[in-house]
Design an enzyme around this catalytic site. Sequence first.
Site, PDB file in Angstrom:
ATOM      1  N   ALA A   1      30.129 -21.199 -68.750  1.00 18.09           N
ATOM      2  CA  ALA A   1      29.630 -19.930 -68.226  1.00 18.09           C
ATOM      3  C   ALA A   1      28.174 -20.168 -67.857  1.00 18.09           C
ATOM      4  O   ALA A   1      27.257 -19.619 -68.439  1.00 18.09           O
ATOM      5  CB  ALA A   1      29.761 -18.834 -69.274  1.00 18.09           C
TER       6      ALA A   1
ATOM      7  N   GLY B   1      26.713 -19.462 -65.052  1.00 15.40           N
ATOM      8  CA  GLY B   1      26.147 -18.252 -64.450  1.00 15.40           C
ATOM      9  C   GLY B   1      25.409 -18.523 -63.153  1.00 15.40           C
ATOM     10  O   GLY B   1      24.421 -17.866 -62.837  1.00 15.40           O
TER      11      GLY B   1
ATOM     12  N   GLY C   1      40.855 -29.501 -59.727  1.00 14.84           N
ATOM     13  CA  GLY C   1      41.301 -28.935 -61.000  1.00 14.84           C
ATOM     14  C   GLY C   1      41.851 -30.028 -61.887  1.00 14.84           C
ATOM     15  O   GLY C   1      43.030 -30.356 -61.827  1.00 14.84           O
TER      16      GLY C   1
ATOM     17  N   CYS D   1      32.986 -14.520 -57.911  1.00 11.87           N
ATOM     18  CA  CYS D   1      31.859 -13.700 -58.372  1.00 11.87           C
ATOM     19  C   CYS D   1      32.253 -12.226 -58.357  1.00 11.87           C
ATOM     20  O   CYS D   1      33.031 -11.800 -57.508  1.00 11.87           O
ATOM     21  CB  CYS D   1      30.664 -13.858 -57.451  1.00 11.87           C
ATOM     22  SG  CYS D   1      30.335 -15.533 -56.987  1.00 11.87           S
TER      23      CYS D   1
HETATM   24  C1  FMN Z   1      29.841 -26.643 -65.239  1.00 14.28           C
HETATM   25  C2  FMN Z   1      30.609 -26.146 -64.059  1.00 14.28           C
HETATM   26  C3  FMN Z   1      29.961 -25.421 -63.049  1.00 14.28           C
HETATM   27  C4  FMN Z   1      30.668 -24.944 -61.946  1.00 14.28           C
HETATM   28  N1  FMN Z   1      30.012 -24.265 -60.969  1.00 14.28           N
HETATM   29  C5  FMN Z   1      30.680 -23.853 -59.851  1.00 14.28           C
HETATM   30  C6  FMN Z   1      29.996 -23.210 -58.787  1.00 14.28           C
HETATM   31  O1  FMN Z   1      28.774 -23.058 -58.810  1.00 14.28           O
HETATM   32  N2  FMN Z   1      30.720 -22.790 -57.711  1.00 14.28           N
HETATM   33  C7  FMN Z   1      32.081 -22.975 -57.645  1.00 14.28           C
HETATM   34  O2  FMN Z   1      32.706 -22.573 -56.648  1.00 14.28           O
HETATM   35  N3  FMN Z   1      32.748 -23.617 -58.635  1.00 14.28           N
HETATM   36  C8  FMN Z   1      32.084 -24.052 -59.737  1.00 14.28           C
HETATM   37  N4  FMN Z   1      32.761 -24.717 -60.737  1.00 14.28           N
HETATM   38  C9  FMN Z   1      34.217 -24.964 -60.588  1.00 14.28           C
HETATM   39  C10 FMN Z   1      34.496 -26.366 -60.071  1.00 14.28           C
HETATM   40  O3  FMN Z   1      33.953 -26.574 -58.785  1.00 14.28           O
HETATM   41  C11 FMN Z   1      36.003 -26.665 -60.028  1.00 14.28           C
HETATM   42  O4  FMN Z   1      36.611 -25.744 -59.153  1.00 14.28           O
HETATM   43  C12 FMN Z   1      36.666 -26.540 -61.385  1.00 14.28           C
HETATM   44  O5  FMN Z   1      35.836 -27.027 -62.394  1.00 14.28           O
HETATM   45  C13 FMN Z   1      38.001 -27.258 -61.455  1.00 14.28           C
HETATM   46  O6  FMN Z   1      37.859 -28.642 -61.264  1.00 14.28           O
HETATM   47  P1  FMN Z   1      37.730 -29.702 -62.484  1.00 14.28           P
HETATM   48  O7  FMN Z   1      38.815 -29.365 -63.450  1.00 14.28           O
HETATM   49  O8  FMN Z   1      37.879 -31.043 -61.829  1.00 14.28           O
HETATM   50  O9  FMN Z   1      36.400 -29.499 -63.057  1.00 14.28           O
HETATM   51  C14 FMN Z   1      32.069 -25.195 -61.853  1.00 14.28           C
HETATM   52  C15 FMN Z   1      32.703 -25.929 -62.854  1.00 14.28           C
HETATM   53  C16 FMN Z   1      32.003 -26.413 -63.952  1.00 14.28           C
HETATM   54  C17 FMN Z   1      32.729 -27.199 -64.995  1.00 14.28           C
END
Ligand code: FMN
Lengths: 259, 311
Positions: free
Chosen positions: B68, B70, B241, B128
């Site tokens: 989170a 933010g 993901g 958001c």
């Molecule tokens: C720490 C963190 C910050 C993230 N910040 C954003 C963000 O700013 N904008 C966004 O669209 N997705 C954000 N995500 C989601 C990732 O881009 C991605 O969609 C999601 O983590 C799934 O992929 P993963 O399982 O490979 O991490 C964030 C994920 C993590 C873990």
Amino acid sequence: MIKKELMVVTKHEKIAEHIFQLTLQGELVLEMGNPGQFVHLKVSEGSTPLLRRPISISEINKDKKQFTMIYRAEGAGTQLLSKKVVENVVDVLGPLGNGFPIDSVESGQIALLVGGGIGVPPLLELSRQLVAKGVKVQHVLGFQTNNAVFLEEEFAKLGTTIITTDDGSYGYKGFVTDAIKDHNLQFDTMFTCGPTPMLRALEKLHGQKPLFLSLEERMGCGVGACFACVCHTGDDPTGTSYKKVCSDGPVFKAGEVVL
Amino acid sequence: MLDINLPGLSLKNPIMPASGCFGFGREYSKFYDLSQLGSIMIKASTQEPRFGNPTPRVAETEAGMLNAIGLQNPGVHKVISEELAWLEQYDVPIIANVAGSQIEDYVYVAEKISQANNVHALELNISCPNVKTGGIAFGTIPEVAAQLTKAVKEVSAVPVYVKLSPNVANIVEMAKAIEDAGADGLTMINTLIGMRLGLKTGKPVIANKTGGLSGPAIKPVAIRMIYEVSQAVSIPIIGMGGVQNVDDVIEFLYAGASAVAVGTANFVNPFVCPEIIEQLPARLNELGFEHVTECIGRSWKADAKTAHYSS
Ligand SMILES: Cc1cc2nc3c(=O)[nH]c(=O)nc-3n(C[C@H](O)[C@H](O)[C@H](O)COP(=O)(O)O)c2cc1C
Ligand SMILES: Cc1cc2nc3c(=O)[nH]c(=O)nc-3n(C[C@H](O)[C@H](O)[C@H](O)COP(=O)(O)OP(=O)(O)OC[C@H]3O[C@@H](n4cnc5c(N)ncnc54)[C@H](O)[C@@H]3O)c2cc1C
Ligand code: FES
């Protein structure tokens, strides 16, 4: 430079209740600088636990390409780590963060090193490097109870060492702040690492002198990319300025960040 | 063998770090040359600088993590003048992630950031909350998501991809509404809303109470959703993901993704993206493919063939 390396376990032993001392060997040691830096460990090959674990560097031996860390085996990750035996390998990312600024004290000055619990280990290499520089060191090390005490002898070899325990089962009974007052300890610079309430108390009582604190915060990446470990800066008129504990810290000057 | 063309994006390979998991690239540039990447989905930009949520902001889960953060970022103007300007030294097209709490915010950010030289596409983060409809995420009501997409399309100088939230009952309905509104592509999936409680405290372990679940634990959800959506829409999908390795990438392509983003895995192994890029050609060869595009949608394309022969 930050490296990722499979480092070899050369020594691993239990030194107090739930406390382990682990020595690893590899090229990465050559990159290590100021004490207070940390490494980020992957304790299993699979996805559980998924994230790395931040652990401070406690001793550096560049000749042998070895470094030592001391950790408390409590949660899932550190318990798995405690099962590693000599010749096993550990996936290490490091060295990370900025350590204690050795240059902030001069030869002949007095440094007071104050550690709390698992915040004690990084002070050992710090103390060694300060002594090598000609700084006079004093240590106040706080633990919960008798069987949680470790590294007393190692610190005692380097300078005056006062051990405190919360329950009085060993050494001085009470908080490190009380021990500093009761022993009327004088110093030019203080370096500290330990639980946040302890850091807060030290900052309140001694923040007017040069004081460097090492912080702990929950981490995702350990390198500054995920923004998990941010804290507010001391002087922050807009409410949006920040420092990352992993890459700007973990050591900060008193007042630099909000504890 | 690895090159792929998507709206606005002519990629040397289909691998890119996912938004929020790579900052603006500075940290990982110390590990390898960022020009190796197909693209970089930079951290979300908002109109004003944001500090984000109180800490702790992350927690570990079985094969995953909750975050989170933010949307902490320095605001779109600094992102353009400092971060995107810095990224220009690399030969890599950037996908800029755009966030806000009302349509006007997205429009403002999209218009500005889409004009930066190295931004080749936008990615709208519709997870958001929409303040005007009372804090419900844009990504949960198809009409609201469509309205947002249209508004951003009008001002954007580059193609617009919309990032789907998995926190919906009907992902296909959402995807179609966004396609109809003029989106050039989809990215999916964002994190799943989750929570963890501390054993000793009995309270949520992250300060924000809930956080977004990412990492290998969510891979099956992502695969299922991409499989369903890619058959229902005709715009391309960038999948993400739980991707950890080259085999995961191929599974995402099979499901119907045209390119693949790596998120949480960067935290575990900072070299994961270049490692996957290096391993991909050999893995494709082993599986009998001459070009990466041959994998795309193989899961349902094969189904279609079987169905045809049996009828
Ligand atoms: C720490 C963190 C910050 C993230 N910040 C954003 C963000 O700013 N904008 C966004 O669209 N997705 C954000 N995500 C989601 C990732 O881009 C991605 O969609 C999601 O983590 C799934 O992929 P993963 O399982 O490979 O991490 C964030 C994920 C993590 C873990
Ligand atoms: C810069 C830094 C240096 C540290 N140095 C040491 C050290 O030298 N020795 C030592 O014993 N401990 C140290 N810690 C704390 C250590 O990282 C945690 O105790 C450890 O991560 C707990 O892991 P676990 O698997 O046992 O716990 P779990 O509870 O199973 O871990 C779950 C998650 O919470 C995180 N976590 C749990 N406790 C902490 C904590 N106190 N701080 C940050 N993250 C935490 C873990 O990293 C993991 O992501 C340090 C922490 C930081 C930030
Ligand atoms: S742990 Fe990721 S920014 Fe500090």
